[in-house]
Design a protein around this motif. Structure first.
Motif, PDB file in Angstrom:
ATOM      1  N   UNK A 798      -8.517  10.271  11.220  1.00 21.25           N
ATOM      2  CA  UNK A 798      -7.521   9.202  11.350  1.00 21.25           C
ATOM      3  C   UNK A 798      -7.914   8.004  10.486  1.00 21.25           C
ATOM      4  N   UNK A 799      -9.219   7.667  10.511  1.00 24.34           N
ATOM      5  CA  UNK A 799      -9.697   6.558   9.686  1.00 24.34           C
ATOM      6  C   UNK A 799      -9.493   6.861   8.202  1.00 24.34           C
ATOM      7  N   UNK A 800      -9.732   8.108   7.796  1.00 19.98           N
ATOM      8  CA  UNK A 800      -9.546   8.491   6.399  1.00 19.98           C
ATOM      9  C   UNK A 800      -8.076   8.355   5.987  1.00 19.98           C
ATOM     10  N   UNK A 801      -7.177   8.856   6.815  1.00 16.86           N
ATOM     11  CA  UNK A 801      -5.752   8.773   6.486  1.00 16.86           C
ATOM     12  C   UNK A 801      -5.276   7.322   6.431  1.00 16.86           C
ATOM     13  N   UNK A 802      -5.784   6.510   7.366  1.00 17.74           N
ATOM     14  CA  UNK A 802      -5.404   5.101   7.361  1.00 17.74           C
ATOM     15  C   UNK A 802      -5.947   4.421   6.103  1.00 17.74           C
ATOM     16  N   UNK A 803      -7.218   4.725   5.754  1.00 18.78           N
ATOM     17  CA  UNK A 803      -7.801   4.140   4.541  1.00 18.78           C
ATOM     18  C   UNK A 803      -7.043   4.558   3.296  1.00 18.78           C
ATOM     19  N   UNK A 804      -6.629   5.832   3.229  1.00 19.74           N
ATOM     20  CA  UNK A 804      -5.841   6.295   2.084  1.00 19.74           C
ATOM     21  C   UNK A 804      -4.505   5.557   2.009  1.00 19.74           C
ATOM     22  N   UNK A 805      -3.880   5.357   3.162  1.00 18.15           N
ATOM     23  CA  UNK A 805      -2.589   4.642   3.181  1.00 18.15           C
ATOM     24  C   UNK A 805      -2.770   3.207   2.708  1.00 18.15           C
ATOM     25  N   UNK A 806      -3.832   2.546   3.205  1.00 18.00           N
ATOM     26  CA  UNK A 806      -4.093   1.162   2.804  1.00 18.00           C
ATOM     27  C   UNK A 806      -4.350   1.075   1.297  1.00 18.00           C
ATOM     28  N   UNK A 807      -5.106   2.031   0.750  1.00 16.58           N
ATOM     29  CA  UNK A 807      -5.379   1.978  -0.691  1.00 16.58           C
ATOM     30  C   UNK A 807      -4.089   2.159  -1.487  1.00 16.58           C
ATOM     31  N   UNK A 808      -3.221   3.073  -1.019  1.00 19.17           N
ATOM     32  CA  UNK A 808      -1.947   3.269  -1.721  1.00 19.17           C
ATOM     33  C   UNK A 808      -1.085   2.009  -1.647  1.00 19.17           C
ATOM     34  N   UNK A 809      -1.290   1.220  -0.570  1.00 20.23           N
ATOM     35  CA  UNK A 809      -0.569  -0.051  -0.436  1.00 20.23           C
ATOM     36  C   UNK A 809      -1.263  -1.174  -1.208  1.00 20.23           C
TER      37      UNK A 809
END
Length: 915
Positions: A798-809
């Protein structure tokens, strides 16, 4: 002296050399009768010399079956060492050998095999041990099972186990053990042996030289078979001149005819004595002489048979043993005798013997008409065999008792008992045949229900789950007692689980309709199963009590541990993984203490699932690895499939593609009738999909997970919990609609569980599926729920997916702490693909992410080494660890010796500090 067996002698020599160095080895010698298997066993005994202790046993072809007869003979020299074994193992062997009161439950086939290993290890404690077993194809089934189990677990005891068996189809199956097939001698060696046999007088009929034409014929017809090279010259000498003889017969038949001719030339009294000896299974010389005397053949009749080289007497006076020169001699004597004479020999032996079961069997084999008293005695023999764990012997005795039973209903009941015992032994086809015979003899509904239960069990263990389900459901008619119906429906539920949701629902409906009497042990188990499973099918259900409460209520009502195993699965279905862990761990400990290890693979599968879901991946691998070995030892094919596929999932999580693929092949080997998939297919597909997802193959992952989460196995634990992986794969593909229906089911399931971790996964799926403006709140809420759930892998993902989303943002600073947390979690778990993905994402935020060691210091150990090291760190001795893990103390020491350098320690004290 051996001729032309250099390669075979070298193979045996290597095993003996390894045993001198503390290693153990097994070899099965296979070949046709007379090919030289026994000669190689004798060579091994000679080559071993005084450095080795040598123990022996020989199988004997017999119409009856006496439980553990072969094992008793082999281990007789070690009976004084029984007190050194752990209590459950000692009691198992005492029961098998008839040395203990038979009032308690049998130790079970697995425990008896483990006890056999333990006693062999005790015999090898002072010097290497050589075990020689001849004619293994004729050992009783219970002895074979124990010996093969021990053979597969030999490691570092200094034991060599050599087994000689015929290569007939189906004779002595020994899958997994190394084999050496003996071919005929080459032309030069055959000629050398023939000359030596004639010159020494071992082959009678010629005065030191064989005429060239006879020599050519012997060499051609013997085809390199040493026994034929020895016996055919005399047989050919006895043929009339110009006769074509019997050269067109199979070689074994020709040899039997040769021995038949030798016997026919002996005095009538000697022939009678030989028939009695052939009918007697144990080589008991005193019993043979007593019985032969009753038939008019006194002790003097033995001498001509000895002089002809057909039999030999070994052993001290008072315990002398009569042995035939070759099993074909015995077979020739039995086959040439009319039924009337064989029956007379059995009757005389029965009257001569004092031992109850042997006496009963011989009298039963002599009976030519129904005999109620004898049938009753044979049923008691069967009951004693079952109490000792000899299910094959019990089945044979029940079947013979049925033949001798005058009344129809009594004979039917005994046939059903024979079928049940054959099922326990694993002889499924024979069990079904017996059940069919019983069913044709009765119209009684309860008898037909019992017969259906036997047939369903056979179908289930063969993997034909639809047939097992239908048989059990049809057999549960209104006239069947509710408590018995409950047990049949529990098994029907197990079969239905692999068929589909509709059959599962049908079984649950039947269970809900049962009216169980107060105090019935099955009642709380039925309630728990209904409460745990109905929500999965989208149906209303009563509140699910805790597994601890249900187990306590069932135990108060008289339930035994094996009754509670179903609770582990029912609790796991509705996400109560912590309760599954507590219950399964307790049942596993109890099973070890009591020696009820036959149920361990089932319990350990549920335990390993709970450990995996809690992120305790190393523990799950240790548990599943041990359980897989136990399941293979006992032929529990269903659990072999399930456990191998769970281990494949763990390999996928580590990114070990080779191990994952090999374990999946192991799990999916052997489809059931009609192409029915093995039990482990759902876990296997999830494992392969996780491997794909971890390595960036989202399309492949979605293609595997779509059928898994929407097909007939969608209600399985693995299929339900694979839905978040499908959501991630579908979103990566830009095709979230492929996960829409499975996600809706998963969301309903997560709500029914009431578990915070399940809600966290649901929120993660929502964040992935959109809308995008709600993603951040979904991820944050999911992480809040993860923090106290004790599931580091899912929290890291979950942390990885959230971090990936934040980086894309383009919120790189905000992404870094989540990606670091994910990387740390994955590295500690040894989840390499996920760690690499987190490292790549972290690097993309502009922060270097150094590579780190995966899995911690214990990752260098094998699962068995880790299991042993943990117990050693608790201060347990090698003997205590061996008893806990069903190994020999020397094997425990061997694994510690290998583990210490890997960990950089030198003692148990340092282990405690490291762990």
């Amino acid at each position: 002296m051996l001729f032309g067996r250099g390669a075979e002698q070298a193979a045996i020599g290597r095993l003996l050399d390894e045993a001198r160095g503390g290693r153990s080895g097994v070899l099965v010698l296979r070949g046709e009768p007379g090919i030289g298997k026994t000669a190689l066993l004798e060579h091994a005994a000679s080559a071993a010399g005084p450095e080795f202790q040598v123990i022996r046993a020989t199988g004997v072809e017999y119409e009856a079956e006496l439980p553990f007869a072969g094992l008793t003979l082999l281990l007789a020299p070690g009976l004084d060492k029984l007190p050194a074994l752990p209590g459950p193992q000692r009691r198992a062997l005492e029961g098998a050998f008839g040395l203990a009161e038979e009032s308690g439950p049998a130790g079970g086939r697995l425990l008896t095999g483990l006890a056999t290993l333990g006693l062999l290890a005790e015999l090898a404690a002072e010097k290497p041990l050589l075990c020689l077993i001849d004619d293994a194809q004729w050992l009783d089934g219970s002895s074979v099972e124990a010996l093969l189990l021990a053979a597969r677990r030999l490691q570092a005891e200094g034991i060599v186990l050599l087994l000689a068996a015929r290569d007939d189809e189906g004779a002595f199956p020994a899958a997994g053990l190394p084999e050496l097939r003996l071919a005929g001698l080459d032309e030069a060696a055959a000629a050398e042996l023939l000359s030596a046999a004639v010159e020494s007088g071992a082959s009678a009929g010629f005065a030191g030289r064989v005429p060239p034409d006879v020599r050519r014929r012997v060499l051609a017809e013997a085809r390199g078979n040493p026994l034929a090279l020895t016996e055919l010259p005399a047989a050919l000498a006895a043929e009339p001149a110009g006769s074509a003889g019997s050269g067109r017969l199979p070689l074994t038949s020709r040899l039997q005819l040769a021995f038949h001719g030798k016997v026919s030339g002996l005095p009538a009294a000697t022939q009678t004595l030989l028939l009695v000896a052939a009918a007697e299974e144990a080589g008991d010389l005193a019993a043979v002489l007593h019985a032969a005397t009753a038939l008019g053949a006194g002790p003097d009749a033995l001498a001509p048979a000895e002089q002809a080289g057909l039999v030999r007497i070994t052993g001290p006076e008072g315990a002398a043993v009569l042995a035939f020169r070759h099993p074909l001699v015995r077979a020739a004597i039995l086959h040439r005798a009319p039924l009337r004479q064989r029956s007379a020999a059995h009757r005389a032996l029965g009257e001569a013997l004092e031992d109850g079961d042997r006496r009963t069997w011989h009298l039963a084999l002599a009976a030519g008409a129904p005999d109620a008293a004898l049938a009753d005695a044979l049923e008691r023999t069967a009951e004693r065999a079952e109490a000792r764990g000899g299910h094959g012997a019990a089945s044979a005795a029940y079947e013979r008792a049925a033949r001798l039973t005058p009344d129809r209903d009594g004979a039917t009941r005994r046939l059903v008992l024979a079928a049940e015992a054959a099922t326990e032994e694993g002889r499924l086809e024979h069990a079904e045949a017996l059940a069919e015979r019983a069913g044709a003899r009765t119209d009684d509904p309860f008898a037909h229900a019992m017969i259906a239960h036997v047939r369903a069990t056979a179908h289930f263990w063969r993997g034909d789950h639809p047939a097992a389900y239908r048989l059990l459901l049809d057999a549960c008619t209104p006239g069947i007692e509710a408590s018995h119906a409950a047990r049949m429906l529990f098994q029907a539920f197990h079969a239905a689980w692999y068929v589909g949701e509709e059959p599962v629902g049908a079984v649950l409906d039947r269970l809900a309709g049962l009216r169980l009497p107060p105090g019935e042990p099955a009642a709380p188990l039925v309630r728990h199963l209904l409460a745990g499973t109905l929500p999965l099918l989208g149906r209303p259900a009563p509140p699910l009590p805790s597994a601890r409460e249900t187990a306590a209520e069932a135990r108060r009502a008289g339930a035994v541990p094996s009754d509670l195993v179903q609770l582990c699965g029912a609790t796991l279905i509705l996400g109560r993984d912590d309760e599954t862990y507590e219950l399964a761990a307790g049942l596993a400990t109890e099973a070890r203490a009591k020696g009820a290890v036959g149920m361990l693979p089932t319990v350990q599968f549920f335990l390993a699932e709970a450990e995996l879901f809690h992120g305790r991946h190393t523990d799950a691998e240790v548990t599943a690895t041990e359980a897989l070995a136990l399941a293979e030892d006992t032929g529990q094919r269903q659990w072999v499939s399930q456990l191998a596929s769970l281990l494949a999932y763990l390999a996928a999580l580590r990114g070990d593609a080779g191990s994952c693929a090999a374990l999946v092949r192991r799990a999916l080997a052997g489809a059931g009738p009609g192409g029915a998939p093995p039990a482990g297919e759902p876990w296997a597909q999830w494992a392969l999909a996780l491997l794909d997802l971890g390595q960036g193959r989202a399309a492949d992952a979605a293609d595997r997970l779509g059928p898994l989460t929407t097909g007939r196995h969608r209600h399985h634990v693995g299929a339900t919990r694979a839905v978040p992986d499908l959501v991630e794969a579908a979103v990566r593909l830009g095709a979230p609609e492929r996960a829409a229906e499975p996600y809706e089911r998963f969301a309903r399931w997560a709500a029914a569980t009431g578990q915070p971790w399940a809600h966290a996964l649901r929120l993660r799926c929502q964040a992935l599926l959109g809308p995008d403006e709600l993603a951040e709140s979904g991820y944050q809420a999911a992480l809040d729920l993860h923090r106290d759930s004790g599931r580091p892998f899912e929290q890291g993902r979950t942390a990885l997916l959230y971090g990936e989303w934040l980086r894309r943002e383009r919120r790189r600073t905000d992404a870094r702490p989540h990606l670091r947390a994910a990387l740390e979690a994955f590295e500690l778990l040894g989840a390499r693909p996920w760690a690499e993905r987190a490292r790549t994402e972290l690097t993309a935020t502009g922060t270097a992410a150094p590579a780190g060691p995966a899995g911690g210091p214990l990752a260098v150990l094998t699962p068995q080494e880790l299991q042993i090291v943990r117990l050693a760190a608790q201060g347990r001795s090698n003997r205590d660890i061996a008893a806990q893990l069903f190994l020999s103390p020397r094997t425990v020491g061997h694994h510690l010796y290998k583990a210490y350098p890997k960990l950089g320690v030198a003692s148990r004290g340092e282990l405690a500090g490291l762990l």
